[in-house]
Scaffold this active site. Structure first.
Site, PDB file in Angstrom:
ATOM      1  N   PHE A 110      65.967  34.876 -71.251  1.00  0.00           N
ATOM      2  CA  PHE A 110      65.604  35.642 -70.053  1.00  0.00           C
ATOM      3  C   PHE A 110      66.809  36.231 -69.331  1.00  0.00           C
ATOM      4  O   PHE A 110      66.672  37.137 -68.516  1.00  0.00           O
ATOM      5  CB  PHE A 110      64.783  34.766 -69.089  1.00  0.00           C
ATOM      6  CG  PHE A 110      65.618  33.951 -68.140  1.00  0.00           C
ATOM      7  CD1 PHE A 110      66.192  32.759 -68.542  1.00  0.00           C
ATOM      8  CD2 PHE A 110      65.850  34.387 -66.847  1.00  0.00           C
ATOM      9  CE1 PHE A 110      66.979  32.012 -67.674  1.00  0.00           C
ATOM     10  CE2 PHE A 110      66.629  33.648 -65.964  1.00  0.00           C
ATOM     11  CZ  PHE A 110      67.195  32.459 -66.380  1.00  0.00           C
ATOM     12  N   LYS A 111      68.012  35.723 -69.625  1.00  0.00           N
ATOM     13  CA  LYS A 111      69.194  36.202 -68.912  1.00  0.00           C
ATOM     14  C   LYS A 111      69.415  37.701 -69.126  1.00  0.00           C
ATOM     15  O   LYS A 111      69.997  38.370 -68.281  1.00  0.00           O
ATOM     16  CB  LYS A 111      70.411  35.398 -69.320  1.00  0.00           C
ATOM     17  CG  LYS A 111      70.226  33.921 -68.948  1.00  0.00           C
ATOM     18  CD  LYS A 111      71.516  33.182 -68.758  1.00  0.00           C
ATOM     19  CE  LYS A 111      71.294  31.843 -68.073  1.00  0.00           C
ATOM     20  NZ  LYS A 111      70.428  30.920 -68.825  1.00  0.00           N
ATOM     21  N   ASP A 112      68.909  38.225 -70.255  1.00  0.00           N
ATOM     22  CA  ASP A 112      69.021  39.669 -70.488  1.00  0.00           C
ATOM     23  C   ASP A 112      68.329  40.485 -69.394  1.00  0.00           C
ATOM     24  O   ASP A 112      68.748  41.604 -69.098  1.00  0.00           O
ATOM     25  CB  ASP A 112      68.372  40.052 -71.827  1.00  0.00           C
ATOM     26  CG  ASP A 112      69.144  39.527 -73.025  1.00  0.00           C
ATOM     27  OD1 ASP A 112      70.382  39.426 -72.945  1.00  0.00           O
ATOM     28  OD2 ASP A 112      68.509  39.221 -74.051  1.00  0.00           O
TER      29      ASP A 112
END
Ligand SMILES: *Cc1c(COP(=O)(O)O)cnc(C)c1O
Length: 469
Positions: free
Chosen positions: A112-114
């Site tokens: 999810f960091k993207d």
């Protein structure tokens, strides 16, 4: 909109300046003077917007010193089907037991960091070009954060990335993901040591004020405000996909480590998004679970942090937690200073007198999931729903099932894809082939670009000096 520090000793600053900051000079974290509020009309108008347009509407409430057309252009280039795999960007699906999953992990690094880093990469490039500046990002990673930063900043003008990783300690997939990048501005440095050694080197260089100034060293860690603001968007998107109309309420369940993801959920709720509960899921490193159950915050040191099969949650001092506590304490910077002095000296603090308010007003609850729970949940979802979920997401689903109330709609955030954690998947369900996006087929066979260095700060400084010249 101006931004202030949780410690109260920093001049208020506009968004574009906060964007390039790590910690505030007074040691605190930056956040808006007050959260923007969303009216019923705005919510109604936003329900059918595309992800891009929704992102624009929300971020523009916070980024008030970025010209509208420029922000529009940046958001337009960031949230594309090409980068995130679907037109919806964060589609929501429902398991057979009614628990919903919001997909946040279809970006380039499958975590999810993207969602935030891709935005931040474009923002960085934009702000640096405008101010005619050069920035050198130095970081340490054990996997997810470093690769998300590299994929967000690869090929961007004005930025170099120096990313330290522990030599030989990451999975073959993780190594290939980072080291196969051939962009001239990405510099992978494998340190002969552990992740903690990499972090110590980063700290040592950060503490060398002269070097830091001369070489324009900065970081992108999880306290960066630009990341939090980009994450607020998907709570709105998830809410709209999970409901029919804006009179419904939804709870979110969030696999948590540094409290960055769920902090964005807290902000969305404060803005007026109809969130019922914010459910914090931890693994065996359950400092946050303890806090939300007892009011006692007792951070632990590295020696008391377990290595688990949901490694991105192996954190015992949640760096974004201070933002939430600042709100709980009525935004009183003096109290935050006092509490974090107790954190620094290792005693922690007790807010049990605030626990009711934390549950009732802020909607927070928490529970934990262990290795056994994780494996059982992965297996159960595989057998019942025919899909493989990653270990962190499994922690979220385990906790959501444990705390769910009758008729409660819970959206679990999918923080990574199973393809990143094949070993744990195989341990849970036996030898199965774990699906991998087309783009990443054969990743491990690509040529790799990495410099191996001794475990000391000077070797890393030498690389930075020689690279920048
Ligand atoms: C970073 C990460 C988390 C934890 O998120 P925080 O914002 O640090 O709470 C959970 N799962 C995965 C897969 C991650 O990469």
């Amino acid at each position: 909109m101006k931004y202030i520090s949780t410690r109260g000793q920093t001049e208020p600053k506009p968004f574009s300046q906060v964007l390039l900051m790590g910690l505030a000079p007074d040691g605190g974290l930056m956040l808006p003077e007050q959260y923007p509020t969303v009216s019923e009309t705005m919510l109604a108008n936003w329900r059918n917007l595309s992800y891009k347009n929704l992102a624009f509407e929300i971020i523009s409430l916070f980024a008030t010193d970025i010209p509208t057309e420029d922000l529009h252009d940046i958001v337009e280039r960031t949230y594309t089907e090409d980068i995130f795999g679907t037109k919806e960007i964060t589609p929501v699906r429902t398991l057979k037991d009614g628990i919903k999953i919001q997909a946040l992990s279809n970006g380039p690094t499958l975590a999810f960091k993207d969602m935030a880093m891709q935005f931040l990469g474009n923002m960085f490039e934009y702000v640096l070009a405008k101010e005619n500046k050069q920035l050198n990002i130095l970081g340490a990673t054990s996997g997810d954060t470093g690769s998300a930063a590299e994929y967000a900043l690869r090929g961007k003008k004005g930025v170099n990335v120096f990313m330290l990783s522990p030599d030989g300690k990451m999975s073959a997939f993780q190594r290939a993901q980072m080291y196969s990048l051939q962009d001239a501005n990405i510099h992978n440095i494998a340190v002969k040591g552990m992740f903690d050694d990499c972090q110590d080197i980063v700290k040592a260089i950060q503490n060398d004020a002269d070097f830091k100034r001369q070489y324009h060293i900065s970081t992108v860690n999880s306290i960066n405000w630009g990341r939090i603001v980009a994450q607020v968007v998907y709570y709105f998107a998830g809410y709209f996909r999970a409901t029919q109309n804006n009179s419904e309420r939804v709870s979110f369940c969030v696999p948590s480590g540094n409290f960055g993801n769920v902090c964005a959920g807290h902000i969305a709720k404060q803005m007026g998004l109809p969130i019922e509960r914010l459910i914090v899921a931890t693994n065996e490193n359950n400092v946050l679970e303890q806090f939300f159950k007892t009011g006692e915050y007792l951070p632990r040191n590295a020696a008391h942090t377990y290595v688990t099969s949901s490694p991105s949650m192996d954190i015992s001092k949640a760096s974004n937690f201070e933002r939430f506590i600042f709100d709980v304490m009525g935004r009183d910077a003096n109290q935050i200073q006092a509490l974090w002095t107790q954190v620094a000296d290792g005693t922690g603090f007790d807010l049990s007198h605030k626990l009711n308010e934390i549950h009732e007003k802020y909607g927070f609850v928490a529970d934990k999931s262990t290795h056994t729970d994780r494996l059982a949940t992965i297996k159960e979802v595989y057998e019942t729903d025919g899909e493989l979920i990653d270990p962190h997401t499994a922690d979220g689903i385990k906790v959501a099932r444990a705390v769910r109330l009758p008729n409660e709609t819970i959206v679990c955030l999918e923080t990574a894809l199973a393809a990143k954690f094949e070993n744990t998947i195989n341990e849970a369900v036996g030898k199965v082939s774990v699906p991998r996006p087309e783009k990443l087929m054969g990743l491990e066979d690509l040529p790799q670009r990495v410099q191996v260095v001794e475990n000391d700060a000077n070797s890393v400084k030498t690389i930075i000096r020689e690279t920048i010249g």
